[in-house]
Scaffold this active site. Structure first.
Site, PDB file in Angstrom:
ATOM      1  N   SER A 190       0.834  -1.083  -0.047  1.00 45.36           N
ATOM      2  CA  SER A 190      -0.179   0.039  -0.206  1.00 45.36           C
ATOM      3  C   SER A 190       0.849   1.166  -0.101  1.00 45.36           C
ATOM      4  O   SER A 190       2.174   1.186   0.516  1.00 45.36           O
ATOM      5  CB  SER A 190      -0.628   0.072   1.279  1.00 45.36           C
ATOM      6  OG  SER A 190      -0.112   0.320   2.337  1.00 45.36           O
ATOM      7  N   ASP A 191       0.273   2.314  -0.304  1.00 43.89           N
ATOM      8  CA  ASP A 191       0.997   3.690  -0.121  1.00 43.89           C
ATOM      9  C   ASP A 191       0.975   3.605   1.076  1.00 43.89           C
ATOM     10  O   ASP A 191       0.288   3.102   2.118  1.00 43.89           O
ATOM     11  CB  ASP A 191       0.225   4.736  -0.903  1.00 43.89           C
ATOM     12  CG  ASP A 191       1.174   5.869  -1.316  1.00 43.89           C
ATOM     13  OD1 ASP A 191       0.967   7.016  -2.117  1.00 43.89           O
ATOM     14  OD2 ASP A 191       2.132   6.041  -0.270  1.00 43.89           O
ATOM     15  N   TRP A 192       1.761   4.653   1.731  1.00 42.89           N
ATOM     16  CA  TRP A 192       2.041   4.769   3.208  1.00 42.89           C
ATOM     17  C   TRP A 192       0.714   5.200   3.926  1.00 42.89           C
ATOM     18  O   TRP A 192       0.475   6.472   3.750  1.00 42.89           O
ATOM     19  CB  TRP A 192       3.362   5.514   3.498  1.00 42.89           C
ATOM     20  CG  TRP A 192       4.484   4.863   3.716  1.00 42.89           C
ATOM     21  CD1 TRP A 192       5.300   4.672   4.819  1.00 42.89           C
ATOM     22  CD2 TRP A 192       5.165   3.810   2.985  1.00 42.89           C
ATOM     23  NE1 TRP A 192       6.534   3.959   4.618  1.00 42.89           N
ATOM     24  CE2 TRP A 192       6.190   3.375   3.351  1.00 42.89           C
ATOM     25  CE3 TRP A 192       4.493   3.385   1.415  1.00 42.89           C
ATOM     26  CZ2 TRP A 192       6.888   2.207   2.711  1.00 42.89           C
ATOM     27  CZ3 TRP A 192       5.282   2.178   0.806  1.00 42.89           C
ATOM     28  CH2 TRP A 192       6.592   1.671   1.519  1.00 42.89           C
ATOM     29  N   GLY A 193      -0.032   4.795   4.465  1.00 38.94           N
ATOM     30  CA  GLY A 193      -1.219   5.072   5.170  1.00 38.94           C
ATOM     31  C   GLY A 193      -2.485   4.898   4.208  1.00 38.94           C
ATOM     32  O   GLY A 193      -3.283   5.270   4.356  1.00 38.94           O
ATOM     33  N   ALA A 194      -2.181   4.072   3.012  1.00 44.82           N
ATOM     34  CA  ALA A 194      -3.215   3.966   2.288  1.00 44.82           C
ATOM     35  C   ALA A 194      -4.302   2.693   2.405  1.00 44.82           C
ATOM     36  O   ALA A 194      -5.253   2.682   1.815  1.00 44.82           O
ATOM     37  CB  ALA A 194      -2.776   4.117   0.801  1.00 44.82           C
TER      38      ALA A 194
END
Ligand code: GLC
Length: 733
Positions: free
Chosen positions: A221-225
């Site tokens: 995932s993107d960071w925090g996605a």
């Protein structure tokens, strides 16, 4: 049984679940005695490895928007190799890049980090980047999958995109790179796509990415996605970053225990993680040293190859080393060489233009001219600049977009340059001396004010060695060969997204496939500088376009060859571009689309033959009825030249679709559909003229057959029509 399978079989449920989120901000979880951890770090255009509160020194190469202007796949491959080497030297196993999101609007704050408005150019650049990095046993991570085309509301905006547009534009920039270069990882984007977050979007992460494209790597995932953990696992998300996220791990454990998630589903994801970890560990090279001086030289070469000469009236460029130069503009000193946000690299060396001019022993005087902190005009700076310019032979004005105007995390609010730069230019050009503009920016800016500039050289965000590259180009020690990988519109309002971009909550991609040049061509709009445009200090001539056939089936390949000659007096490189123009498409399509390109080097007077091979996808559009790529049987013009709006060579080829004409008709079939089939056309004509005495005018070609009942004056019943259609389908079988 593979080693990864053995490791998997030796893990407890809790251990498996722990692998689905990071160990910390950059590492995967390690499990004592069973599995080591690997490290990821940003990219894309340089290694940003966080260490001791800073980031390790690394080569800051030109950003993706810049390097895409080189159109040089081999150069990008070599940059990928260098990135891989710096990862090996810093014990990083995956570098988070390239970013391939399409430049839907020139206002997207992160466009400096993406390649193009065109999916073919973007995916080819990305493929080269990935293959270069991975040739060193380091993983690349293509991002942000998918439709992350704005920074505003990026963590939750819902990108609403019709299927055809999604396929032809926003997924195509990933597709070939994923299929051909096989990145170790792919990063799911923050945003939603048609209602579902990308990190939990099964259609995206499994149906398309794995089942259709055959992707076997890891989705991170993107960071925090990442959002709901079990949905993520089921959709095909393998690792959520950053970690650790115990609550998510526990939710997965509970879901397996309750049967909501099967162990097989979890094992699929975990096995992919183990395989990547094993690959990363196996590729480590202890005490690896990268040749940073060679990488700096490569960064300089890349900046040279990527710069775009937009204008050169009266051949003011190249300058003579004996010219007395007024070097004006804060960007000469505060050189803008990269974008802002997670891609920011702690560059190993930075030179400014003053030092680069000094190193060439140029007779110049510098004046700052304007402030970059805001748009205010400073009278003292203005007066100093005019005084310096007054004493010089020629003026080189260094302007651009300051960090505060484009970065990850926010979108641009204007396509204009700061007004204080334009104001100063107007005063300088009033001196009526040869004036050269050098631009340092990560995306297009409005340039109608620059009529009085003799030459314009766009360096974009050219990386740590951009100053030396710029001076080499200005004084002719290098010949510009970049071509724009994005259109420079006359003004923002001419872009179709200007009506609503950026939208919060829901972003509706109502312009469809008409992105960038696809839009400006369709609307026949003038642009400031077209897609694929760039000048050189020499000239090139195109001739002798040949096709390997003029009538092919869609499954055939087509060889296109042509001659290119350097008709000038200095050596140079030319990007040859090939576009395909369908003559009678069955659906609304762009006027033409880029379907091939080659960059070649030619000595003065030298001529080379260039060959580009086309295949089905070169002619296809995405058909939403069959949910597949289809080719119309029609004639396609093959257009070849130096830019999307300078295509001197044309030839035509008929492509025959393998898609049999509609194998059946129904009462919902339109008159024009029957008319397209000779047998059906004859049968319908007989029904209309002999049986119904009905004259179907041109106004009725869209008429569904079912309407004939109402127009027949009681002669034609529904049953009779059904029998007519059934007999027709019998005939055309
Ligand atoms: C950022 C970016 C992504 C980057 C990641 C790690 O928010 O969207 O491109 O790789 O987080 O820094």
């Amino acid at each position: 049984m593979t080693k990864a399978m053995e490791i998997l079989n030796g893990l407890t449920l809790e251990e498996k679940a722990s692998l689905t989120s990071g160990k910390d901000c950059w590492r995967t979880v390690d499990i004592e005695g069973k599995l080591a951890s690997i490290m990821m770090s940003d990219g894309p255009h340089g290694l940003r490895k966080e260490e001791n509160g800073s980031t390790v020194p690394a080569t800051c190469f030109p950003s993706s928007a810049t390097i895409a202007n080189s159109w040089d796949e081999d150069l990008i491959y070599r940059i990928g190799e260098a990135l891989g080497e710096e990862c090996l030297a810093n014990d990083v196993q995956v570098i988070l890049g390239p970013g391939v999101n399409i430049k839907r609007s020139p206002l997207c704050g992160r466009n400096f980090e993406y390649f193009s408005e065109d999916p073919l150019l973007a995916t080819r650049m990305a493929s080269s980047h990935i293959r270069g990095v991975q040739s060193k046993g380091v993983g690349a991570c293509i991002k942000h999958f998918a439709a992350n085309n704005q920074e505003t509301d990026r963590f939750s905006v819902n990108a609403v995109i019709d299927e055809r547009t999604l396929r032809e534009i926003y997924l195509s920039s990933f597709e070939e790179a994923v299929k051909v270069a096989k990145p170790w990882m792919i990063m799911s984007a923050y945003n939603k796509l048609n209602g579902d977050y990308c990190s939990e979007n099964k259609y995206l992460l499994t149906d398309i990415l794995r089942d259709e494209w055959g992707y076997e790597g890891v989705v991170v995932s993107d960071w925090g996605a990442a959002n709901e953990p079990v949905d993520g696992v089921k959709a095909g998300l393998d690792i959520r970053m950053p970690g650790p996220v115990p609550s998510a791990n526990n939710a997965i454990v509970e879901a397996v225990k309750s049967g909501e998630l099967s162990m097989e589903e979890l094992d699929k994801n975990v096995l992919r993680i183990i395989e990547i970890v094993e690959k990363g560990i196996a590729s480590k090279i202890a005490d690896y040293k990268a040749d940073m001086s060679a990488h700096n030289e490569l960064a300089m070469k890349a900046a040279e190859e990527s710069a775009v000469l937009l204008k050169n009236n009266k051949s003011v460029l190249p300058l003579a080393k004996t010219d007395k130069i007024a070097l004006i503009g804060a960007f000469a000193e505060e050189i803008r060489y990269q974008g802002g946000g997670s891609s920011c690299v702690n560059a190993t060396e930075i030179s400014d233009l003053l030092k680069a001019f000094d190193d060439k022993n140029i007779d110049y005087t510098y004046a700052k001219g304007f402030r970059t902190e805001d748009d205010s005009i400073n009278d003292d700076l203005t007066a100093e600049a005019l005084a310096v310019a007054d004493k010089a032979d020629k003026i080189v004005m260094c302007i651009g977009l300051p960090f505060r105007m484009e970065s990850e995390g926010f979108d641009r609010w204007t396509m204009s340059l700061p007004s204080n730069q334009i104001e100063l230019f107007n005063k300088l050009s009033a001196l009526k001396k040869p004036i050269v503009i050098v631009l340092f920016q990560g995306s297009p800016v409005e340039m109608e004010w620059s009529k009085n500039a003799d030459s314009i050289l766009a360096m974009y965000t050219g990386g740590q060695a951009v100053a030396k590259a710029c001076v080499n180009l200005l004084f002719g020690d290098a010949n510009p060969s970049g071509k724009l990988s994005e259109t420079w519109a006359l003004k923002l309002e001419n872009n179709p997204t200007a009506l609503s971009f950026p939208e919060k909550g829901t972003a509706t991609y109502s312009e469809g496939v008409y992105v960038g040049y696809r839009y400006y061509d369709k609307k026949k709009l003038n642009v400031m500088y077209p897609f694929g445009y760039g000048l050189s200090y020499t000239t090139f001539e195109y001739s002798d376009l040949k096709l390997s056939a003029i009538d092919i089936s869609e499954s055939d390949t087509l060889e296109v060859s042509f001659e290119v000659k350097n008709t000038g007096s200095v050596a140079g490189k030319e990007v040859c571009e090939l576009y395909v123009e369908p003559t009678y498409p069955s659906v609304s399509r762009p006027v033409k689309e880029l379907k091939g390109f080659k960059k070649i080097y030619l000595e003065p007077g030298e001529e080379k033959t260039v060959t580009i091979t086309l295949n089905k996808r070169s002619f296809a559009y995405y058909d939403v009825e069959s949910h597949d790529w289809q080719v119309d049987t029609t004639v396609y013009n093959i257009l070849v030249g130096s830019s999307s709006r300078n295509l001197p060579l044309t030839a035509s080829v008929k492509v025959n679709s393998s898609r049999t004409s509609k194998t059946f008709f129904t009462t919902d079939s339109r008159v024009y559909e029957l008319n397209a089939n000779p047998i059906a056309k004859e049968a319908l004509s007989k029904l209309l003229t002999e049986d119904l005495k009905l004259d179907i005018t041109a106004l009725s070609i869209d008429l569904p057959l079912s309407k004939l009942v109402g127009f027949s004056g009681g002669i034609l019943s529904v049953d009779m029509l059904d029998r007519f259609v059934a007999s027709l389908n019998e005939k055309i079988k």
